[in-house]
Scaffold this active site. Structure first.
Site, PDB file in Angstrom:
ATOM      1  N   SER A  25     -24.332  15.252 -24.154  1.00 41.05           N
ATOM      2  CA  SER A  25     -24.921  13.915 -24.054  1.00 41.05           C
ATOM      3  C   SER A  25     -25.552  13.473 -25.372  1.00 41.05           C
ATOM      4  O   SER A  25     -26.213  14.259 -26.063  1.00 41.05           O
ATOM      5  CB  SER A  25     -25.986  13.893 -22.952  1.00 41.05           C
ATOM      6  OG  SER A  25     -26.662  12.649 -22.945  1.00 41.05           O
ATOM      7  N   LEU A  26     -25.363  12.201 -25.698  1.00 38.44           N
ATOM      8  CA  LEU A  26     -25.990  11.623 -26.891  1.00 38.44           C
ATOM      9  C   LEU A  26     -27.320  10.954 -26.574  1.00 38.44           C
ATOM     10  O   LEU A  26     -27.982  10.441 -27.476  1.00 38.44           O
ATOM     11  CB  LEU A  26     -25.045  10.604 -27.533  1.00 38.44           C
ATOM     12  CG  LEU A  26     -23.685  11.140 -27.992  1.00 38.44           C
ATOM     13  CD1 LEU A  26     -22.902  10.040 -28.698  1.00 38.44           C
ATOM     14  CD2 LEU A  26     -23.849  12.346 -28.910  1.00 38.44           C
ATOM     15  N   LYS A  37     -27.044  10.474  -8.937  1.00 35.26           N
ATOM     16  CA  LYS A  37     -27.570   9.116  -8.950  1.00 35.26           C
ATOM     17  C   LYS A  37     -27.901   8.574  -7.559  1.00 35.26           C
ATOM     18  O   LYS A  37     -28.760   7.707  -7.427  1.00 35.26           O
ATOM     19  CB  LYS A  37     -26.581   8.172  -9.643  1.00 35.26           C
ATOM     20  CG  LYS A  37     -26.436   8.426 -11.132  1.00 35.26           C
ATOM     21  CD  LYS A  37     -25.498   7.432 -11.766  1.00 35.26           C
ATOM     22  CE  LYS A  37     -25.364   7.688 -13.259  1.00 35.26           C
ATOM     23  NZ  LYS A  37     -24.498   6.683 -13.906  1.00 35.26           N
ATOM     24  N   ASP A  82     -27.375   0.923 -15.477  1.00 35.61           N
ATOM     25  CA  ASP A  82     -25.929   1.025 -15.673  1.00 35.61           C
ATOM     26  C   ASP A  82     -25.246  -0.335 -15.561  1.00 35.61           C
ATOM     27  O   ASP A  82     -24.328  -0.647 -16.325  1.00 35.61           O
ATOM     28  CB  ASP A  82     -25.314   1.973 -14.643  1.00 35.61           C
ATOM     29  CG  ASP A  82     -25.502   3.444 -14.994  1.00 35.61           C
ATOM     30  OD1 ASP A  82     -25.670   3.748 -16.189  1.00 35.61           O
ATOM     31  OD2 ASP A  82     -25.484   4.277 -14.079  1.00 35.61           O
ATOM     32  N   GLY A 133     -13.273   5.045  -8.617  1.00 37.21           N
ATOM     33  CA  GLY A 133     -14.612   5.614  -8.538  1.00 37.21           C
ATOM     34  C   GLY A 133     -15.588   4.670  -7.866  1.00 37.21           C
ATOM     35  O   GLY A 133     -15.747   3.524  -8.283  1.00 37.21           O
ATOM     36  N   GLY A 165     -18.798   5.984  -6.796  1.00 36.62           N
ATOM     37  CA  GLY A 165     -20.062   6.710  -6.751  1.00 36.62           C
ATOM     38  C   GLY A 165     -21.173   5.910  -7.400  1.00 36.62           C
ATOM     39  O   GLY A 165     -21.142   4.671  -7.421  1.00 36.62           O
ATOM     40  N   GLY A 166     -22.163   6.608  -7.959  1.00 38.84           N
ATOM     41  CA  GLY A 166     -23.314   5.930  -8.537  1.00 38.84           C
ATOM     42  C   GLY A 166     -22.955   4.997  -9.680  1.00 38.84           C
ATOM     43  O   GLY A 166     -23.343   3.821  -9.691  1.00 38.84           O
ATOM     44  N   ALA A 167     -22.189   5.491 -10.656  1.00 38.85           N
ATOM     45  CA  ALA A 167     -21.778   4.639 -11.772  1.00 38.85           C
ATOM     46  C   ALA A 167     -20.831   3.559 -11.279  1.00 38.85           C
ATOM     47  O   ALA A 167     -20.896   2.407 -11.717  1.00 38.85           O
ATOM     48  CB  ALA A 167     -21.113   5.471 -12.862  1.00 38.85           C
ATOM     49  N   GLY A 188     -16.468   3.821 -23.404  1.00 35.40           N
ATOM     50  CA  GLY A 188     -17.758   3.886 -22.721  1.00 35.40           C
ATOM     51  C   GLY A 188     -18.962   3.828 -23.639  1.00 35.40           C
ATOM     52  O   GLY A 188     -20.099   3.906 -23.170  1.00 35.40           O
TER      53      GLY A 188
END
Length: 286
Positions: free
Chosen positions: A16-17, A72, A108, A132, A134-136, A249
């Site tokens: 992760s950044l 999430k 998000d 997808g 889900g949360g994102a 992304g």
């Protein structure tokens, strides 16, 4: 010097950044911010342990946390309050500790919206397929409909999850704006679509691969990705190779981080320098 203690809870988050993005932005404001990663894989705990980790962070004096896959939605029951956007989305990616309370937020949706407006502002948005739910995925789907997409078709490995999200979107945005479809119908759905949005972990450093057969892509389709590490996922590489317009992304990662930084510190983030930071960091070895 004012200081903040923050962190990230999720799976496979070593690359992760977020730590560097938040800490560099704090330096620009002349404050000290320490950002730690709490990887459930390294800790050897299940996603359901997110509540225990949130409680521990609160006891240890954290100012806030970011939450990512696969926690999430699981984190919600462990919070004292949800901001309106997080409640609408049914997903939390930012937790702020204030006055003894843990409040869940979602940056998000705004992060993706800002990224899309920056990179695909003139793209056709009549019919979009999203992989997808889900949360994102929930955040991105809300953002797309807010941006003016006429109809979004949701496909998820869990058909019930896609159906639930489609129903929630329909209730908010109106009949016909969102539908769900089984995984086996992706080819049919994409045949008449303007764009494809990928909102699953597939393609991340810890989850390499493609979320769908390359043969389903075509030059007239734009492809947007939520994964940013690696910045060029296999999906984006294949899409570009056949002439698709693409959105990586990175923009979403930066803009959601900027909004989270504001929540953690009350300071106004410098998104331009944060985008420059990301460009430098993303091209450095993982």
């Amino acid at each position: 010097m004012t200081s903040y203690l923050t962190g990230l809870i999720g799976s496979g988050i070593g690359p992760s950044l977020s730590p560097a993005l938040h800490e560099r932005e704090a330096d620009r404001h002349g404050v000290r911010l320490v950002y730690r990663t709490l990887d459930i894989d390294e800790l050897g705990v299940a996603p359901e342990a997110v509540g225990e980790l949130v409680r521990a962070a609160r006891r240890l004096g954290f100012d806030g946390l970011n939450i990512t896959h696969p926690c999430k939605q699981l984190v919600i029951e462990h919070l004292d309050e949800l901001a309106p956007e997080a409640a609408r989305l049914g997903a939390v990616n930012t937790v702020v500790f204030r006055g003894g309370r843990a409040v869940g937020h979602n940056t998000d949706a705004t992060g993706f919206a800002q990224s899309f407006a920056r990179g695909l502002a003139d793209a056709p948005t009549g019919d979009v397929v999203q992989l997808g739910a889900g949360g994102a995925g929930a955040a991105v789907a809300h953002a797309l409909l807010n941006l003016g997409v006429d109809r979004i078709t949701l496909v998820d490995t869990d058909p019930a999850r896609a159906a639930v999200l489609a129903a929630a979107l329909t209730a908010r945005f109106g009949a016909g704006r969102a539908v769900s479809a089984p995984s086996g119908a992706v080819a049919e759905c994409l045949a008449g679509a303007d764009g494809l949005v990928h909102a699953t972990p597939t393609g991340m450093a810890a989850h390499p691969g493609l979320p769908l057969p390359v043969g389903l892509l075509r030059p007239g389709l734009w492809v947007a990705e939520v994964v940013y590490r690696p910045l060029e996922t296999e999906l984006l590489r294949e899409a570009r190779a056949i002439g698709c317009r693409t959105l990586d992304g990175g923009g979403m990662a930066v803009f959601q981080a900027a909004d989270a930084f504001r929540l953690f510190t009350g300071l106004e983030p410098h998104t331009g320098p944060m985008l420059a930071d990301f460009g430098e960091l993303a091209t450095s070895p993982a």
